[in-house]
Design a protein around this motif. Sequence first.
Motif, short mmCIF file in Angstrom:
data_model
loop_
_atom_site.label_atom_id
_atom_site.label_comp_id
_atom_site.label_asym_id
_atom_site.label_seq_id
_atom_site.Cartn_x
_atom_site.Cartn_y
_atom_site.Cartn_z
N MET A 15 63.00 -14.30 76.77
CA MET A 15 62.65 -14.78 75.46
C MET A 15 61.72 -13.76 74.80
O MET A 15 60.58 -13.61 75.22
CB MET A 15 61.97 -16.15 75.57
N PRO A 16 62.19 -13.06 73.77
CA PRO A 16 61.32 -12.13 73.06
C PRO A 16 60.22 -12.87 72.29
O PRO A 16 60.49 -13.86 71.63
CB PRO A 16 62.26 -11.42 72.09
N ILE A 17 59.01 -12.36 72.40
CA ILE A 17 57.87 -12.88 71.63
C ILE A 17 57.28 -11.71 70.87
O ILE A 17 56.86 -10.72 71.46
CB ILE A 17 56.81 -13.51 72.55
N ILE A 18 57.26 -11.83 69.55
CA ILE A 18 56.77 -10.76 68.69
C ILE A 18 55.49 -11.23 68.02
O ILE A 18 55.46 -12.29 67.40
CB ILE A 18 57.82 -10.38 67.61
N ASN A 19 54.42 -10.45 68.17
CA ASN A 19 53.14 -10.74 67.53
C ASN A 19 52.96 -9.81 66.35
O ASN A 19 53.06 -8.59 66.49
CB ASN A 19 51.99 -10.51 68.52
N VAL A 20 52.65 -10.39 65.20
CA VAL A 20 52.41 -9.62 63.98
C VAL A 20 51.03 -9.98 63.46
O VAL A 20 50.71 -11.16 63.32
CB VAL A 20 53.47 -9.95 62.90
N GLN A 21 50.23 -8.98 63.18
CA GLN A 21 48.91 -9.20 62.59
C GLN A 21 48.91 -8.56 61.22
O GLN A 21 49.24 -7.39 61.07
CB GLN A 21 47.82 -8.59 63.47
N ILE A 22 48.54 -9.37 60.22
CA ILE A 22 48.50 -8.89 58.84
C ILE A 22 47.22 -9.37 58.18
O ILE A 22 46.59 -10.34 58.63
CB ILE A 22 49.73 -9.36 58.03
N LEU A 23 46.84 -8.70 57.11
CA LEU A 23 45.71 -9.16 56.32
C LEU A 23 46.12 -10.43 55.59
O LEU A 23 47.26 -10.56 55.13
CB LEU A 23 45.28 -8.11 55.30
N GLU A 24 45.20 -11.37 55.49
CA GLU A 24 45.50 -12.63 54.82
C GLU A 24 45.69 -12.42 53.33
O GLU A 24 45.26 -11.42 52.77
CB GLU A 24 44.39 -13.65 55.07
N GLY A 25 46.36 -13.38 52.71
CA GLY A 25 46.50 -13.36 51.27
C GLY A 25 47.92 -13.28 50.75
O GLY A 25 48.13 -13.37 49.55
N ARG A 26 48.88 -13.11 51.62
CA ARG A 26 50.26 -13.04 51.15
C ARG A 26 50.82 -14.45 50.96
O ARG A 26 50.45 -15.37 51.67
CB ARG A 26 51.11 -12.26 52.14
N PRO A 27 51.76 -14.60 50.03
CA PRO A 27 52.36 -15.93 49.83
C PRO A 27 53.12 -16.41 51.07
O PRO A 27 53.70 -15.59 51.80
CB PRO A 27 53.33 -15.70 48.66
N LYS A 28 53.12 -17.71 51.29
CA LYS A 28 53.81 -18.29 52.45
C LYS A 28 55.29 -17.93 52.45
O LYS A 28 55.89 -17.75 53.51
CB LYS A 28 53.62 -19.80 52.47
N GLU A 29 55.87 -17.82 51.26
CA GLU A 29 57.29 -17.47 51.17
C GLU A 29 57.55 -16.07 51.73
O GLU A 29 58.59 -15.83 52.37
CB GLU A 29 57.78 -17.53 49.71
N LYS A 30 56.62 -15.15 51.49
CA LYS A 30 56.78 -13.78 52.01
C LYS A 30 56.64 -13.75 53.53
O LYS A 30 57.35 -13.00 54.20
CB LYS A 30 55.77 -12.83 51.37
N ILE A 31 55.74 -14.56 54.05
CA ILE A 31 55.58 -14.62 55.51
C ILE A 31 56.84 -15.21 56.14
O ILE A 31 57.33 -14.70 57.16
CB ILE A 31 54.31 -15.40 55.88
N ALA A 32 57.38 -16.24 55.53
CA ALA A 32 58.62 -16.85 56.04
C ALA A 32 59.77 -15.84 56.00
O ALA A 32 60.56 -15.75 56.95
CB ALA A 32 58.97 -18.08 55.22
N GLU A 33 59.84 -15.05 54.92
CA GLU A 33 60.88 -14.02 54.81
C GLU A 33 60.70 -12.96 55.90
O GLU A 33 61.69 -12.51 56.51
CB GLU A 33 60.81 -13.38 53.43
N MET A 34 59.47 -12.57 56.15
CA MET A 34 59.19 -11.58 57.20
C MET A 34 59.62 -12.12 58.57
O MET A 34 60.27 -11.41 59.35
CB MET A 34 57.71 -11.22 57.21
N ILE A 35 59.28 -13.37 58.85
CA ILE A 35 59.66 -13.98 60.13
C ILE A 35 61.18 -13.97 60.28
O ILE A 35 61.71 -13.62 61.35
CB ILE A 35 59.10 -15.41 60.24
N GLN A 36 61.89 -14.32 59.22
CA GLN A 36 63.36 -14.33 59.27
C GLN A 36 63.91 -12.92 59.51
O GLN A 36 64.79 -12.71 60.35
CB GLN A 36 63.94 -14.89 57.97
N ASN A 37 63.37 -11.93 58.79
CA ASN A 37 63.84 -10.55 58.94
C ASN A 37 63.55 -10.00 60.34
O ASN A 37 64.40 -9.31 60.93
CB ASN A 37 63.21 -9.65 57.88
N ILE A 38 62.38 -10.29 60.86
CA ILE A 38 62.05 -9.84 62.22
C ILE A 38 62.98 -10.49 63.23
O ILE A 38 63.51 -9.83 64.13
CB ILE A 38 60.58 -10.13 62.56
N THR A 39 63.20 -11.79 63.07
CA THR A 39 64.10 -12.51 63.98
C THR A 39 65.49 -11.91 63.94
O THR A 39 66.10 -11.65 65.00
CB THR A 39 64.15 -14.00 63.61
#
Length: 66
Positions: free
Chosen positions: A1-25
């Motif tokens: 089971m791949p587990i990917i950890n991403v650390q980013i500066l706070e402040g991005r819209p939740k929609e962008k984080i969801a898009e990033m999660i989908q793209n990484i997946t």
Amino acid sequence: MPIINVQILEGRPKEKIAEMIQNITDTVAETLDAPKESIRVLVTELPNTHWGVAGVPMSEKNRKLV
């Protein structure tokens, strides 16, 4: 089971984080030929006071840019 950890500066819209999660997946699934259901993406948002570059917190660097 791949587990990917991403650390980013706070402040991005939740929609962008969801898009990033989908793209990484999608990328990990394609690259490793792994089922998407087995892929975990963990996103940690850090305050800009807790992230530094060249010995200077990002909160200070950002203040200088303004």
